[in-house]
Design a protein around this motif. Structure first.
Motif, PDB file in Angstrom:
ATOM      1  N   ALA A 186       5.325   3.526  -0.544  1.00  0.00           N
ATOM      2  CA  ALA A 186       5.164   2.079  -0.405  1.00  0.00           C
ATOM      3  C   ALA A 186       5.983   1.381  -1.476  1.00  0.00           C
ATOM      4  O   ALA A 186       5.756   1.576  -2.664  1.00  0.00           O
ATOM      5  CB  ALA A 186       3.688   1.710  -0.530  1.00  0.00           C
ATOM      6  N   ILE A 187       6.921   0.543  -1.066  1.00  0.00           N
ATOM      7  CA  ILE A 187       7.879  -0.050  -1.990  1.00  0.00           C
ATOM      8  C   ILE A 187       7.831  -1.580  -2.000  1.00  0.00           C
ATOM      9  O   ILE A 187       8.100  -2.214  -3.014  1.00  0.00           O
ATOM     10  CB  ILE A 187       9.303   0.429  -1.646  1.00  0.00           C
ATOM     11  CG1 ILE A 187       9.415   1.925  -1.941  1.00  0.00           C
ATOM     12  CG2 ILE A 187      10.376  -0.340  -2.405  1.00  0.00           C
ATOM     13  CD1 ILE A 187      10.714   2.541  -1.503  1.00  0.00           C
ATOM     14  N   GLY A 188       7.456  -2.200  -0.889  1.00  0.00           N
ATOM     15  CA  GLY A 188       7.609  -3.640  -0.762  1.00  0.00           C
ATOM     16  C   GLY A 188       6.662  -4.494  -1.575  1.00  0.00           C
ATOM     17  O   GLY A 188       6.999  -5.611  -1.966  1.00  0.00           O
ATOM     18  N   ALA A 189       5.449  -4.018  -1.854  1.00  0.00           N
ATOM     19  CA  ALA A 189       4.438  -4.846  -2.524  1.00  0.00           C
ATOM     20  C   ALA A 189       4.673  -4.865  -4.035  1.00  0.00           C
ATOM     21  O   ALA A 189       3.952  -4.242  -4.810  1.00  0.00           O
ATOM     22  CB  ALA A 189       3.040  -4.338  -2.202  1.00  0.00           C
ATOM     23  N   ASP A 190       5.697  -5.633  -4.443  1.00  0.00           N
ATOM     24  CA  ASP A 190       6.084  -5.673  -5.853  1.00  0.00           C
ATOM     25  C   ASP A 190       5.777  -7.020  -6.498  1.00  0.00           C
ATOM     26  O   ASP A 190       6.255  -7.320  -7.588  1.00  0.00           O
ATOM     27  CB  ASP A 190       7.567  -5.343  -6.014  1.00  0.00           C
ATOM     28  CG  ASP A 190       8.467  -6.300  -5.244  1.00  0.00           C
ATOM     29  OD1 ASP A 190       7.946  -7.159  -4.506  1.00  0.00           O
ATOM     30  OD2 ASP A 190       9.693  -6.202  -5.377  1.00  0.00           O
ATOM     31  N   SER A 191       4.973  -7.847  -5.830  1.00  0.00           N
ATOM     32  CA  SER A 191       4.553  -9.137  -6.371  1.00  0.00           C
ATOM     33  C   SER A 191       3.123  -9.409  -5.939  1.00  0.00           C
ATOM     34  O   SER A 191       2.690  -8.913  -4.887  1.00  0.00           O
ATOM     35  CB  SER A 191       5.446 -10.278  -5.853  1.00  0.00           C
ATOM     36  OG  SER A 191       6.777 -10.125  -6.253  1.00  0.00           O
ATOM     37  N   ILE A 234       0.218   9.221  -0.849  1.00  0.00           N
ATOM     38  CA  ILE A 234       0.835   7.902  -1.004  1.00  0.00           C
ATOM     39  C   ILE A 234       1.499   7.813  -2.372  1.00  0.00           C
ATOM     40  O   ILE A 234       0.909   8.204  -3.382  1.00  0.00           O
ATOM     41  CB  ILE A 234      -0.201   6.765  -0.901  1.00  0.00           C
ATOM     42  CG1 ILE A 234      -1.003   6.864   0.402  1.00  0.00           C
ATOM     43  CG2 ILE A 234       0.478   5.396  -1.005  1.00  0.00           C
ATOM     44  CD1 ILE A 234      -2.179   5.906   0.459  1.00  0.00           C
ATOM     45  N   VAL A 235       2.708   7.283  -2.410  1.00  0.00           N
ATOM     46  CA  VAL A 235       3.372   6.934  -3.669  1.00  0.00           C
ATOM     47  C   VAL A 235       3.581   5.425  -3.662  1.00  0.00           C
ATOM     48  O   VAL A 235       4.251   4.895  -2.782  1.00  0.00           O
ATOM     49  CB  VAL A 235       4.717   7.655  -3.835  1.00  0.00           C
ATOM     50  CG1 VAL A 235       5.330   7.293  -5.192  1.00  0.00           C
ATOM     51  CG2 VAL A 235       4.541   9.164  -3.724  1.00  0.00           C
ATOM     52  N   ASP A 236       2.978   4.740  -4.637  1.00  0.00           N
ATOM     53  CA  ASP A 236       3.079   3.280  -4.740  1.00  0.00           C
ATOM     54  C   ASP A 236       4.082   2.942  -5.834  1.00  0.00           C
ATOM     55  O   ASP A 236       3.871   3.246  -7.010  1.00  0.00           O
ATOM     56  CB  ASP A 236       1.705   2.698  -5.074  1.00  0.00           C
ATOM     57  CG  ASP A 236       1.671   1.174  -4.965  1.00  0.00           C
ATOM     58  OD1 ASP A 236       2.616   0.606  -4.395  1.00  0.00           O
ATOM     59  OD2 ASP A 236       0.697   0.559  -5.449  1.00  0.00           O
ATOM     60  N   LEU A 237       5.206   2.319  -5.438  1.00  0.00           N
ATOM     61  CA  LEU A 237       6.284   1.995  -6.368  1.00  0.00           C
ATOM     62  C   LEU A 237       6.419   0.479  -6.505  1.00  0.00           C
ATOM     63  O   LEU A 237       6.630  -0.214  -5.510  1.00  0.00           O
ATOM     64  CB  LEU A 237       7.605   2.587  -5.872  1.00  0.00           C
ATOM     65  CG  LEU A 237       7.646   4.112  -5.708  1.00  0.00           C
ATOM     66  CD1 LEU A 237       8.981   4.544  -5.106  1.00  0.00           C
ATOM     67  CD2 LEU A 237       7.425   4.816  -7.038  1.00  0.00           C
TER      68      LEU A 237
END
Length: 323
Positions: A225-230, A298-301
């Motif tokens: 998961a890459i998009g949730a950065d804000s 899951i990898v949360d980036l």
């Protein structure tokens, strides 16, 4: 101070070298060798309160390292409709000895895109795959393209399942992938279809609502998961974290604040201490973890200043002797 243009930057930084540098940065960060302040974020919304853009300011310094960096990266999601680049930005590289500006990297957001894709490729490679396996991607922007390029090359995959905001966008993105990369990309009509067709799924969107839910999951799947950065962004429903056997985060506190992991913790779907550090996973400190076989991982980036320092240093080291 040297000013470096995007054209120069792209000619000097290879994707493979960036991946190695980012891997080292994750490990150094997990060992306490890199310090990075909390990121600053500016969020832009329309009159209805919908997120239309964001700007991230991240920085990092490393012990006994020649440089420290301050990175500014923006993403304005409606720019494409106006014929403008969605992403932009720059990186300021400064001397750790005297604080003088060393270089201004006018990368227009490209280095952020590369270091993010490198992290995604590293995260995807935690799972063993066969050449006949499929990579799923939810998103059709430049980051989705780079993720597909770097992951399929690193894992020797040929099959790609794509889900965009519409079937038209998905089909257009597939045509681009099929023409420019050595893959066979096929558009899908739902997140469930992507998840059941794939062994590894990457999410790269600015979504504010969950795209993958527990009911979409097959028996076994590795999600990056890459998009949730804000704050306010969400791609992975808390129910997916509740079902996961392994959860990895690039930075525990950062992911708690504005990652999918944090949303799951606040929903009480997973315990706050249930995650493993990406750098420690890459260095082999959690040998007991099994990303293969059945189950959900899951990898949360959320993106680290350490990554920005890594790719900027990779570039500046090539011309530092002439500065």
């Amino acid at each position: 101070m040297r000013i470096v243009t995007l054209k120069e930057i792209q000619s000097m930084v290879s994707l493979s070298a960036a991946t190695v540098a980012v891997r080292d940065a994750f490990i150094d960060y997990s060992q306490g060798l890199i310090e990075q302040p909390d990121p600053m974020q500016i969020l832009f919304k329309d009159e209805l309160g919908r997120l239309t853009g964001d700007c991230h300011v991240k920085s990092a310094q490393k012990k006994r390292h020649a440089y420290f960096v301050i990175k500014v990266a923006s993403g304005f999601y409606n720019n494409a409709a106006a014929g403008l680049p969605v992403n932009n930005g720059l990186v300021l590289v400064m001397s750790s000895d005297n604080g003088q500006a060393v270089a201004l990297l006018q990368d227009e957001g490209w280095l952020t895109q590369v270091r993010t894709a490198a992290a995604g490729a590293l995260a995807a490679s935690l799972r063993d795959v066969k050449k006949t396996d499929c990579l799923g991607v939810i998103g059709t922007g430049i980051q989705a393209y780079l993720q597909v390029k770097m992951i399929t090359e690193k894992l020797s995959l040929k099959r790609v399942a794509v889900l965009g905001r519409s079937l038209e966008k998905s089909a257009a993105f597939c045509r681009k992938l099929n023409e420019e990369l050595d893959v066979i990309a096929v558009p899908m009509d739902s997140a469930r279809s992507v998840c059941h067709a794939s062994q590894v799924v990457i999410t790269v969107t600015p979504s504010e609502r969950a795209l993958i839910r527990a009911e979409d999951l097959p028996e076994s799947l590795h999600i990056v998961a890459i998009g949730a950065d804000s704050p306010g962004k969400l791609e992975i429903d808390p129910s997916v974290f509740h079902a996961a056997k392994i959860v990895v985060t690039d930075d525990h506190d950062q992911c708690l604040h504005h990652g999918d992991f944090g949303a799951a913790v606040r929903a009480k779907a997973i315990k706050e201490d249930a995650d493993y550090a990406m750098g420690k996973v890459l260095s082999g400190q959690y040998s007991e973890l099994d990303f293969n076989g059945t189950g959900i991982s899951i990898v949360d980036l959320t993106g680290l200043g350490a990554q920005d320092l890594a790719v900027a240093s990779l570039l500046v080291d090539q011309f530092s002797t002439s500065l």
